[in-house]
Structures are given as structure tokens and as C-alpha cells.
Scaffold this motif. Structure first.
Motif, mmCIF file in Angstrom:
data_model
loop_
_atom_site.group_PDB
_atom_site.id
_atom_site.type_symbol
_atom_site.label_atom_id
_atom_site.label_comp_id
_atom_site.label_asym_id
_atom_site.label_seq_id
_atom_site.Cartn_x
_atom_site.Cartn_y
_atom_site.Cartn_z
ATOM 1 N N THR A 60 0.841 -1.183 0.000
ATOM 2 C CA THR A 60 0.000 0.000 0.000
ATOM 3 C C THR A 60 0.883 1.242 0.000
ATOM 4 O O THR A 60 1.849 1.315 0.756
ATOM 5 N N ALA A 61 0.547 2.211 -0.834
ATOM 6 C CA ALA A 61 1.249 3.493 -0.855
ATOM 7 C C ALA A 61 0.331 4.546 -0.242
ATOM 8 O O ALA A 61 -0.855 4.606 -0.555
ATOM 9 N N THR A 62 0.901 5.367 0.636
ATOM 10 C CA THR A 62 0.127 6.397 1.319
ATOM 11 C C THR A 62 0.599 7.781 0.884
ATOM 12 O O THR A 62 1.797 8.061 0.881
ATOM 13 N N THR A 63 -0.354 8.619 0.546
ATOM 14 C CA THR A 63 -0.089 10.015 0.220
ATOM 15 C C THR A 63 -0.922 10.869 1.163
ATOM 16 O O THR A 63 -2.108 10.612 1.349
ATOM 17 N N THR A 64 -0.296 11.880 1.761
ATOM 18 C CA THR A 64 -0.995 12.801 2.645
ATOM 19 C C THR A 64 -0.912 14.199 2.058
ATOM 20 O O THR A 64 0.185 14.681 1.758
ATOM 21 N N THR B 180 0.748 20.975 1.255
ATOM 22 C CA THR B 180 1.916 20.108 1.398
ATOM 23 C C THR B 180 1.508 18.693 1.021
ATOM 24 O O THR B 180 0.598 18.130 1.618
ATOM 25 N N THR B 181 2.182 18.145 0.012
ATOM 26 C CA THR B 181 1.918 16.786 -0.438
ATOM 27 C C THR B 181 3.083 15.900 -0.027
ATOM 28 O O THR B 181 4.224 16.184 -0.375
ATOM 29 N N GLN B 182 2.783 14.876 0.727
ATOM 30 C CA GLN B 182 3.798 13.949 1.226
ATOM 31 C C GLN B 182 3.518 12.555 0.683
ATOM 32 O O GLN B 182 2.593 11.886 1.125
ATOM 33 N N LEU B 183 4.284 12.158 -0.324
ATOM 34 C CA LEU B 183 4.204 10.792 -0.829
ATOM 35 C C LEU B 183 5.083 9.926 0.056
ATOM 36 O O LEU B 183 6.172 10.338 0.452
ATOM 37 N N GLU B 184 4.598 8.759 0.361
ATOM 38 C CA GLU B 184 5.319 7.853 1.251
ATOM 39 C C GLU B 184 6.782 7.704 0.806
ATOM 40 O O GLU B 184 7.069 7.480 -0.367
ATOM 41 N N ASN B 185 7.704 7.864 1.763
ATOM 42 C CA ASN B 185 9.155 7.719 1.558
ATOM 43 C C ASN B 185 9.743 8.753 0.610
ATOM 44 O O ASN B 185 10.797 8.531 0.027
ATOM 45 N N ASN B 186 9.095 9.888 0.416
ATOM 46 C CA ASN B 186 9.612 10.974 -0.419
ATOM 47 C C ASN B 186 9.588 12.269 0.374
ATOM 48 O O ASN B 186 8.890 12.388 1.387
#
Length: 172
Positions: free
Chosen positions: A61-65, A97-103
Motif C-alpha cells: 500500500t502506498a500512502t499520500t498525505t 503540502t503533499t507527502q508521498l510515502e518515503n519521499n
């Protein structure tokens, strides 16, 4: 004997001070939530939102906040009429603010401009407001403030999106 007496007096004092009245009936309830009492002009002075997107991808699963914080509200306002209609005029800045998992997070700024009219209804029992089909919680309503909290979850075959936004207004 004096020490025992002093200890008892202190213990009784502490117990008396620490006991509270658990009866909440003395607290003043907020005003009833009706269109007539809600009617008025409210200036926007706070906006924050967060969307969490969880997508199924190969291997997990990839999470984006995505978080948004508003500022510079100027004369942004909403006018509620007693007949169940509203008019909104918003112009404010949003920092997203966009936070892609591990980025690393990506930040961008945008000016939001919105002028619109529509319908609303309120539910005093549930302390909710429905604006053009979107229902939110009225977390504070009194003579000077209105706070709204909107939450939604969208489940699709490839993932889930959870959205929360809070708006705060000061009554003119």
C-alpha cells in the motif's frame, strides 16, 4: 497530638477542594441550531484540511498525505439566510503540502477564490449542517463563533481516501 490534628485538617481541606460537582446542569448550553439563529454574516478566519490516500500497489500500500493550511483571509465570508440559502465569497491563500510515502514533501501555494450561492439545512439534535449535500459537524456555535468540521471516507477498489477539513468563522 497537634501533628495528627494538623494532618486531619489538611486532609479534609484537600478532600473538600478536590471534590467537584459532577452535575453538568449548571453549564450553559449553546444556542439552539436553527436557520433563524444561524442567519448572519460570518468571516472566515481559519481553514485546515488533510486528505490521506491509501492506494493498493504492487507489493503493498502506498500512502499520500495532502495537508492544506489557509491564511490571509481578508474579507472572506459566508452569509447564511434564515430561509436556508447562503452566499459565500472567499479569497484566501492556501499552502498545500503533499507527502508521498518515503519521499520529501512538496509544498505549493495557491490563492483560492470562490463566490457561490446555494442551500443549507441544520440539525440541532445532531449538531450538523448540510451545505449543498455535504454534511459536517457544528463543533461550536454561539453569538460570536461558528466552527465546522467535515469528514468523509471514499472507498474504491484500489484504495481509500479519507478527507477532513475544519473551518472557523467569527460572526460580524
Amino acid at each position: 497530638m497537634k501533628k495528627i490534628t494538623l494532618f486531619l485538617v489538611m486532609a479534609i481541606s484537600v478532600m473538600t477542594i478536590s471534590c467537584s460537582n459532577d452535575d453538568d446542569s449548571s453549564e450553559l448550553a449553546g444556542p439552539t441550531l436553527t436557520p433563524a439563529l444561524l442567519a448572519g454574516t460570518y468571516n472566515l478566519n481559519f481553514y485546515e484540511s488533510e486528505e490521506v490516500i491509501q492506494e493498493e500497489v504492487t507489493g503493498g500500500t502506498a500512502t499520500t498525505t495532502i495537508s492544506e493550511v489557509g491564511d490571509t483571509f481578508g474579507s472572506s465570508n459566508i452569509v447564511f439566510e434564515a430561509n436556508g440559502t447562503y452566499t459565500v465569497n472567499f479569497q484566501y491563500r492556501v499552502t498545500r503540502t503533499t507527502q508521498l510515502e518515503n519521499n520529501d514533501p512538496v509544498e505549493e501555494t495557491e490563492i483560492i477564490t470562490n463566490s457561490d450561492t446555494g442551500n443549507y439545512s441544520v440539525n440541532d439534535t445532531n449538531q450538523t449542517i448540510t451545505i449543498d449535500g455535504e454534511t459536517g459537524d457544528v463543533t461550536l456555535f454561539n453569538d460570536s463563533q461558528l466552527r465546522l468540521l467535515f469528514e468523509s471516507t471514499d472507498v474504491e477498489a484500489d484504495g481509500t481516501s479519507t478527507f477532513t477539513s475544519e473551518l472557523r468563522f467569527a460572526r460580524q
